[in-house]
Motif scaffolding. Structure first.
Motif, short mmCIF file in Angstrom:
data_model
loop_
_atom_site.label_atom_id
_atom_site.label_comp_id
_atom_site.label_asym_id
_atom_site.label_seq_id
_atom_site.Cartn_x
_atom_site.Cartn_y
_atom_site.Cartn_z
N ARG A 1 8.97 1.94 -7.76
CA ARG A 1 8.97 0.59 -8.34
C ARG A 1 10.28 -0.15 -8.06
O ARG A 1 10.27 -1.37 -7.84
CB ARG A 1 8.73 0.68 -9.85
N VAL A 2 11.39 0.58 -8.10
CA VAL A 2 12.68 -0.06 -7.80
C VAL A 2 12.69 -0.55 -6.36
O VAL A 2 13.10 -1.68 -6.08
CB VAL A 2 13.83 0.93 -8.07
N ARG A 3 12.24 0.28 -5.43
CA ARG A 3 12.21 -0.13 -4.02
C ARG A 3 11.27 -1.31 -3.80
O ARG A 3 11.57 -2.22 -3.01
CB ARG A 3 11.79 1.06 -3.15
N GLN A 4 10.16 -1.28 -4.48
CA GLN A 4 9.21 -2.38 -4.35
C GLN A 4 9.82 -3.67 -4.89
O GLN A 4 9.68 -4.74 -4.28
CB GLN A 4 7.93 -2.05 -5.11
N ALA A 5 10.52 -3.59 -6.02
CA ALA A 5 11.11 -4.80 -6.61
C ALA A 5 12.20 -5.38 -5.74
O ALA A 5 12.37 -6.60 -5.66
CB ALA A 5 11.67 -4.47 -8.00
N ILE A 6 12.94 -4.51 -5.04
CA ILE A 6 14.03 -5.01 -4.22
C ILE A 6 13.56 -5.39 -2.82
O ILE A 6 14.32 -5.95 -2.03
CB ILE A 6 15.15 -3.94 -4.15
N GLY A 7 12.27 -5.09 -2.52
CA GLY A 7 11.69 -5.50 -1.24
C GLY A 7 11.86 -4.52 -0.12
O GLY A 7 11.92 -4.89 1.05
N TRP A 8 11.91 -3.22 -0.46
CA TRP A 8 12.12 -2.21 0.55
C TRP A 8 10.85 -1.42 0.90
O TRP A 8 10.91 -0.47 1.65
CB TRP A 8 13.15 -1.20 0.07
N THR A 9 9.73 -1.80 0.39
CA THR A 9 8.54 -0.98 0.58
C THR A 9 8.12 -0.87 2.02
O THR A 9 7.53 0.12 2.44
CB THR A 9 7.37 -1.56 -0.24
N ARG B 1 11.37 -6.48 -17.39
CA ARG B 1 12.67 -7.13 -17.32
C ARG B 1 13.65 -6.29 -16.49
O ARG B 1 14.49 -6.85 -15.76
CB ARG B 1 13.22 -7.33 -18.73
N ALA B 2 13.55 -4.98 -16.57
CA ALA B 2 14.43 -4.13 -15.76
C ALA B 2 14.15 -4.32 -14.27
O ALA B 2 15.08 -4.41 -13.46
CB ALA B 2 14.24 -2.66 -16.15
N LEU B 3 12.88 -4.42 -13.90
CA LEU B 3 12.53 -4.64 -12.50
C LEU B 3 12.96 -6.03 -12.04
O LEU B 3 13.33 -6.23 -10.87
CB LEU B 3 11.03 -4.43 -12.29
N ARG B 4 12.93 -6.99 -12.94
CA ARG B 4 13.42 -8.32 -12.59
C ARG B 4 14.92 -8.27 -12.32
O ARG B 4 15.42 -8.96 -11.42
CB ARG B 4 13.13 -9.31 -13.72
N ALA B 5 15.63 -7.43 -13.08
CA ALA B 5 17.07 -7.29 -12.86
C ALA B 5 17.35 -6.75 -11.46
O ALA B 5 18.23 -7.25 -10.75
CB ALA B 5 17.67 -6.35 -13.92
#
Length: 375
Positions: free
Chosen positions: A349-357, A301-305
């Motif tokens: 994981r945060v960068r991956q979730a936001i699309g920065w990988t 849920r945090a990564l979805r946020a």
């Protein structure tokens, strides 16, 4: 019926303390009376009960201070009465010296208060008859018994103590985020401001949570009966500091959200959704910690946020809105670390979730958008 249920719940919560106090008082009297031959050692059970009753949820150091304070006050009172007798002047001198002695020893408020009050008790309720320092020895016996009971014979369950402290802290954190999400969705700056104040007030519950963590560490270290709780306690111990960091970052996030509303910046619909998901993540963490399971749902849920907040750039945000997105990333990274994820992995994981990988770091730095720095 509700009041009866609440009363029963409070009674259950205090049952262990009652058992500790009863056992300590009985043992203190037995040791002082039957083993040491004191005819009326009433200061022994008094010292035991004071030490236990004043140290609930506190660290061992404070409990030791209370024991020393009680014993020192009684010893000082006995000595002054033996030398100059009893009376109002003597009581004043006893309290003066007890406070000065406790302060000079570097004791906290607990030691000072207990030392002075114990001296007054000796000066007003006891006579000058009997051998000197016997009441001081009674207090030492009672305090020592209290320490043995609370750390060896009948220690509190550290998990129970920590969970009771963590629950109001995490509920307040969740409630503040959900309130702020409603305020953002309704473009109500006042509701967002109220959410910030609620989270500021929650710092007290987080301080109590940290104190409970310290107490639990010492409880586990000194109480062999509680050693088996070390594994289950590790989630709280490892995550408490990161949750405090997350709380601070969320407060910054919400203050910028309030500014964005006051400045009439565009607020994409994904921003309140992101804040709501962040509140859900904190609530899921509370539930998973309470069950003693790995907080997988809280991480998801945090990564979805953070993923929802990243969409705000494409929909259009102003300066303060960009700061909200950046602080969301930082708060989510803190929350992931609270769930047991290492720093580098949490950032990835945060960068991956936001699309920065797939984006190079230099491109991100040259973008000039608020909040474009790495998490």
């Amino acid at each position: 019926m509700i009041r009866v249920t609440a009363a029963l719940s409070r009674a259950r919560a205090g049952l262990m303390l009652a058992l500790q106090a009863g056992l300590a008082a009985g043992l203190a009297w037995f040791v002082a009376h039957d083993l040491f031959g004191r005819p009326m050692p009433f200061f022994a059970p008094i010292a035991a009960v004071i030490a236990l009753g004043s140290s609930v949820g506190q660290r061992l150091r404070r409990t030791t201070e209370l024991v020393i304070g009680v014993a020192a006050g009684i010893g000082l009172g006995d000595g002054i009465i033996l030398l100059i007798g009893a009376g109002p002047v003597q009581i004043g001198v006893i309290v003066l010296l007890a406070v000065l002695l406790a302060t000079a020893a570097g004791g906290g408020a607990a030691l000072i208060v207990q030392s002075a009050s114990s001296a007054v008790l000796v000066a007003t309720l006891t006579s000058t008859t009997g051998q000197p320092w016997t009441r001081f020895l009674d207090a030492i016996v009672g305090g020592g018994i209290a320490l043995v009971v609370m750390t060896v014979l009948l220690p509190l369950n550290p998990l129970t103590v920590v969970r009771r402290a963590a629950d109001p802290a995490l509920r307040a954190f969740t409630g503040g985020l959900h309130d702020a999400a409603r305020g953002l969705a309704d473009a109500d700056a006042g509701e967002v401001r109220a959410a910030v104040e609620r989270l500021r007030a929650a710092e007290g519950t987080f301080a109590a949570f940290s104190a409970a963590i310290d107490a639990a560490r010492e409880n586990v270290a000194f109480a062999p009966a509680r050693w088996r709780a070390r594994g289950a306690l590790a989630q709280y111990v490892d995550g408490a500091a990161q949750l405090t960091y997350a709380l601070r970052n969320v407060r910054v996030l919400l203050r910028r959200a309030e500014t964005a509303l006051n400045d009439r910046e565009p607020i994409p619909g994904v921003l309140p959704v992101s804040v709501r998901h962040l509140g859900d993540a904190v609530e899921l963490l509370r539930q998973e910690w309470d069950r003693g399971v790995e907080p997988l749902a809280a991480r998801e849920r945090a990564l979805r946020a953070v993923a929802e907040s990243g969409r705000a750039y494409r929909e259009g945000v102003g300066y303060s809105g960009g700061v909200v997105v950046a602080q969301t990333r930082t708060a989510v990274a803190d929350l992931l670390r609270a769930t047991g994820v290492e720093y580098a992995e949490a950032t990835r994981r945060v960068r991956q979730a936001i699309g920065w990988t797939a984006r190079p770091h230099k491109a991100r730095r040259r973008s000039g958008r608020p909040g474009s720095m790495p998490s």
